[in-house]
Design a protein around this motif. Structure first.
Motif, PDB file in Angstrom:
ATOM      1  N   GLU A 145       0.788  -1.224   0.000  1.00 14.54           N
ATOM      2  CA  GLU A 145       0.000   0.000   0.000  1.00 14.54           C
ATOM      3  C   GLU A 145       0.826   1.284   0.000  1.00 14.54           C
ATOM      4  O   GLU A 145       0.307   2.346  -0.290  1.00 14.54           O
ATOM      5  CB  GLU A 145      -0.953   0.002   1.181  1.00 14.54           C
ATOM      6  CG  GLU A 145      -0.231  -0.065   2.515  1.00 14.54           C
ATOM      7  CD  GLU A 145      -1.173  -0.452   3.650  1.00 14.54           C
ATOM      8  OE1 GLU A 145      -2.389  -0.406   3.452  1.00 14.54           O
ATOM      9  OE2 GLU A 145      -0.671  -0.786   4.719  1.00 14.54           O
ATOM     10  N   GLY A 146       2.121   1.165   0.340  1.00 19.06           N
ATOM     11  CA  GLY A 146       2.948   2.354   0.508  1.00 19.06           C
ATOM     12  C   GLY A 146       2.716   3.470  -0.493  1.00 19.06           C
ATOM     13  O   GLY A 146       2.418   4.604  -0.128  1.00 19.06           O
ATOM     14  N   TYR A 147       2.813   3.130  -1.745  1.00 17.58           N
ATOM     15  CA  TYR A 147       2.799   4.115  -2.808  1.00 17.58           C
ATOM     16  C   TYR A 147       1.413   4.713  -3.078  1.00 17.58           C
ATOM     17  O   TYR A 147       1.273   5.878  -3.445  1.00 17.58           O
ATOM     18  CB  TYR A 147       3.333   3.430  -4.069  1.00 17.58           C
ATOM     19  CG  TYR A 147       3.013   4.084  -5.370  1.00 17.58           C
ATOM     20  CD1 TYR A 147       3.726   5.199  -5.794  1.00 17.58           C
ATOM     21  CD2 TYR A 147       2.004   3.582  -6.178  1.00 17.58           C
ATOM     22  CE1 TYR A 147       3.431   5.789  -7.002  1.00 17.58           C
ATOM     23  CE2 TYR A 147       1.710   4.172  -7.387  1.00 17.58           C
ATOM     24  CZ  TYR A 147       2.429   5.271  -7.791  1.00 17.58           C
ATOM     25  OH  TYR A 147       2.126   5.853  -8.982  1.00 17.58           O
TER      26      TYR A 147
ATOM     27  N   GLN B 126      -0.027   8.031  -1.540  1.00 15.11           N
ATOM     28  CA  GLN B 126       0.483   9.293  -2.083  1.00 15.11           C
ATOM     29  C   GLN B 126      -0.093   9.599  -3.469  1.00 15.11           C
ATOM     30  O   GLN B 126      -0.153  10.747  -3.862  1.00 15.11           O
ATOM     31  CB  GLN B 126       2.010   9.244  -2.207  1.00 15.11           C
ATOM     32  CG  GLN B 126       2.710   9.096  -0.881  1.00 15.11           C
ATOM     33  CD  GLN B 126       4.093   8.479  -1.059  1.00 15.11           C
ATOM     34  OE1 GLN B 126       4.591   8.365  -2.177  1.00 15.11           O
ATOM     35  NE2 GLN B 126       4.702   8.088   0.038  1.00 15.11           N
ATOM     36  N   ASN B 127      -0.442   8.551  -4.189  1.00 11.32           N
ATOM     37  CA  ASN B 127      -0.888   8.760  -5.577  1.00 11.32           C
ATOM     38  C   ASN B 127      -2.193   8.028  -5.878  1.00 11.32           C
ATOM     39  O   ASN B 127      -2.239   7.176  -6.754  1.00 11.32           O
ATOM     40  CB  ASN B 127       0.184   8.240  -6.548  1.00 11.32           C
ATOM     41  CG  ASN B 127       1.532   8.862  -6.296  1.00 11.32           C
ATOM     42  OD1 ASN B 127       1.834   9.927  -6.775  1.00 11.32           O
ATOM     43  ND2 ASN B 127       2.334   8.165  -5.514  1.00 11.32           N
TER      44      ASN B 127
ATOM     45  N   ARG C 260      -5.305   4.156  -8.984  1.00 12.18           N
ATOM     46  CA  ARG C 260      -6.572   3.620  -9.478  1.00 12.18           C
ATOM     47  C   ARG C 260      -6.495   3.323 -10.972  1.00 12.18           C
ATOM     48  O   ARG C 260      -6.942   2.293 -11.450  1.00 12.18           O
ATOM     49  CB  ARG C 260      -7.714   4.597  -9.185  1.00 12.18           C
ATOM     50  CG  ARG C 260      -9.057   4.009  -9.536  1.00 12.18           C
ATOM     51  CD  ARG C 260     -10.186   4.922  -9.136  1.00 12.18           C
ATOM     52  NE  ARG C 260      -9.674   6.254  -8.872  1.00 12.18           N
ATOM     53  CZ  ARG C 260     -10.070   7.037  -7.889  1.00 12.18           C
ATOM     54  NH1 ARG C 260     -10.998   6.641  -7.085  1.00 12.18           N
ATOM     55  NH2 ARG C 260      -9.577   8.235  -7.724  1.00 12.18           N
ATOM     56  N   GLN C 261      -5.884   4.240 -11.706  1.00 14.76           N
ATOM     57  CA  GLN C 261      -5.745   4.034 -13.157  1.00 14.76           C
ATOM     58  C   GLN C 261      -4.889   2.810 -13.467  1.00 14.76           C
ATOM     59  O   GLN C 261      -5.235   2.003 -14.333  1.00 14.76           O
ATOM     60  CB  GLN C 261      -5.140   5.274 -13.816  1.00 14.76           C
ATOM     61  CG  GLN C 261      -6.098   6.447 -13.850  1.00 14.76           C
ATOM     62  CD  GLN C 261      -5.402   7.760 -14.201  1.00 14.76           C
ATOM     63  OE1 GLN C 261      -4.177   7.821 -14.288  1.00 14.76           O
ATOM     64  NE2 GLN C 261      -6.188   8.808 -14.399  1.00 14.76           N
TER      65      GLN C 261
ATOM     66  N   GLY D 195       0.878  -1.069   8.051  1.00 12.51           N
ATOM     67  CA  GLY D 195       1.343   0.305   8.167  1.00 12.51           C
ATOM     68  C   GLY D 195       0.181   1.264   8.192  1.00 12.51           C
ATOM     69  O   GLY D 195      -0.785   1.083   8.928  1.00 12.51           O
ATOM     70  N   PHE D 196       0.256   2.235   7.351  1.00  8.72           N
ATOM     71  CA  PHE D 196      -0.750   3.266   7.319  1.00  8.72           C
ATOM     72  C   PHE D 196      -1.793   2.859   6.293  1.00  8.72           C
ATOM     73  O   PHE D 196      -1.655   3.080   5.110  1.00  8.72           O
ATOM     74  CB  PHE D 196      -0.081   4.581   6.935  1.00  8.72           C
ATOM     75  CG  PHE D 196      -1.021   5.720   6.814  1.00  8.72           C
ATOM     76  CD1 PHE D 196      -1.585   6.281   7.942  1.00  8.72           C
ATOM     77  CD2 PHE D 196      -1.322   6.232   5.576  1.00  8.72           C
ATOM     78  CE1 PHE D 196      -2.461   7.350   7.825  1.00  8.72           C
ATOM     79  CE2 PHE D 196      -2.197   7.301   5.451  1.00  8.72           C
ATOM     80  CZ  PHE D 196      -2.763   7.856   6.583  1.00  8.72           C
TER      81      PHE D 196
END
Ligand code: C2E
Ligand code: CA
Ligand code: CA
Ligand code: CA
Length: 274
Positions: A147-149, A152-153, A158-159, A179-180
């Motif tokens: 999920e990290g990335y 932020q984006n 989603r695309q 994590g978060f």
């Protein structure tokens, strides 16, 4: 103290030189390993939570570094990410996993995708290319993404997921709860599956708060109609509890450690003869 630490970093520190030299050496060896095909894959069983029958495997990359022994992917994947090697490493893993899984028509195959691969706009193209080249049925392939990335984006994530799904592959959210976690995004991203991180599983049979945390997490995914895999199952008690809580797929040393392809072959052979 933090300021002092930062200031000190700018001073000459011989230990830092050694670290850097070691890292450079590791990076060089990794580059060679990728180029000469010295990475291998281990396969860990994924089992049906109700029957405990193996219905898939997760491919996990392995590197036996000459003169050093096995290096954990948790060490070399981040280095591959920052040194531009992740693309060729990822391509190797995906191709090898799909090729190997072709001989196991009864199994699904899960492959880890690192943020560095996922972020690349050409990623979908190379997944399409590998699917075509290996002629594996796309619906048997699950790509596991952490999920990290995404947080932020969200828009680009989603695309990217949509494009991947249009190829027919499944997309799973890996290490959920580690994590978060942004629960709000879960549904709109369109994940086909969630994998609950081992850290949430470990103490569920001994710690009631951990158990409640895990139950709440699984319940949430189920409320969104997303099937859940739990990883890191080491005991029968955990396996029973996780099934009860609503996980439909389980993974962990209790069912099988990561193993070489031949051992998966043997397991399937035994089953066909049974
Ligand atoms: P992951 O995707 O969460 O993979 C599960 C990790 O947990 C594996 O470690 C597996 O060996 C370990 N594991 C499975 N069952 C149990 C259990 O019951 N108990 C315990 N203690 N551990 C268990 P591994 O193979 O060392 O991989 C670590 C991480 O490195 C993976 O975590 C994944 O994030 C990354 N990784 C591994 N292979 C690849 C790859 O081909 N590509 C990318 N991008 N990342 C990879
Ligand atoms: Ca994984
Ligand atoms: Ca995981
Ligand atoms: Ca993990």
């Amino acid at each position: 103290a933090k300021e002092a630490g930062r200031a000190r970093m700018t001073l000459y520190d011989p230990a830092m030189d050694t670290d850097r030299a070691q890292r450079n050496a590791l990076e060089l060896d990794l580059r060679m390993a990728i180029e000469s095909g010295d990475l291998t894959l281990a396969y860990q069983p994924l089992v049906d939570a109700a029957t405990h029958e193996m219905n898939g495997v997760e491919a996990l990359v392995r590197w036996n570094r000459p003169g050093h022994g096995p290096v954990s992917p948790e060490v070399f994947i981040p280095i591959a990410e920052t040194s531009g090697l992740i693309e060729s490493l990822g391509l190797f893993v995906l191709r090898k996993a799909c090729e190997t899984a072709k001989q196991w028509p009864e199994l699904k195959i899960s492959v880890n995708v690192s943020p560095g691969q996922f972020r690349n706009p050409a990623f979908t193209d190379y997944v399409r290319y590998v699917l075509k080249q290996t002629e594996i049925e796309a619906s048997r392939v699950t790509l596991e993404i952490t999920e990290g990335y995404m947080i932020q984006n969200p828009q680009r994530t989603r695309q990217s997921i949509e494009r991947l799904k249009s190829l027919g592959v499944k997309v799973a959210l890996d290490d959920f709860g580690s994590g978060f976690s942004s629960i709000g995004y879960l549904r709109q991203f369109g994940f086909d599956r969630i994998k609950i991180d081992r850290s949430l599983v470990t103490d569920i049979t001994t710690d009631s708060r951990q158990r409640e945390m895990l139950q709440a997490t699984v319940a949430l995914a189920r409320a969104l109609d997303i099937p859940v895999t739990a990883e890191g199952i080491e005991t029968e008690e955990q396996a029973i509890a996780l099934r009860l809580f609503g996980c439909d797929c389980l993974q962990g040393y209790f069912f099988g450690k990561p193993m070489v392809a031949d051992q998966i072959n043997d397991l399937l052979q035994e089953r066909r003869e049974a």
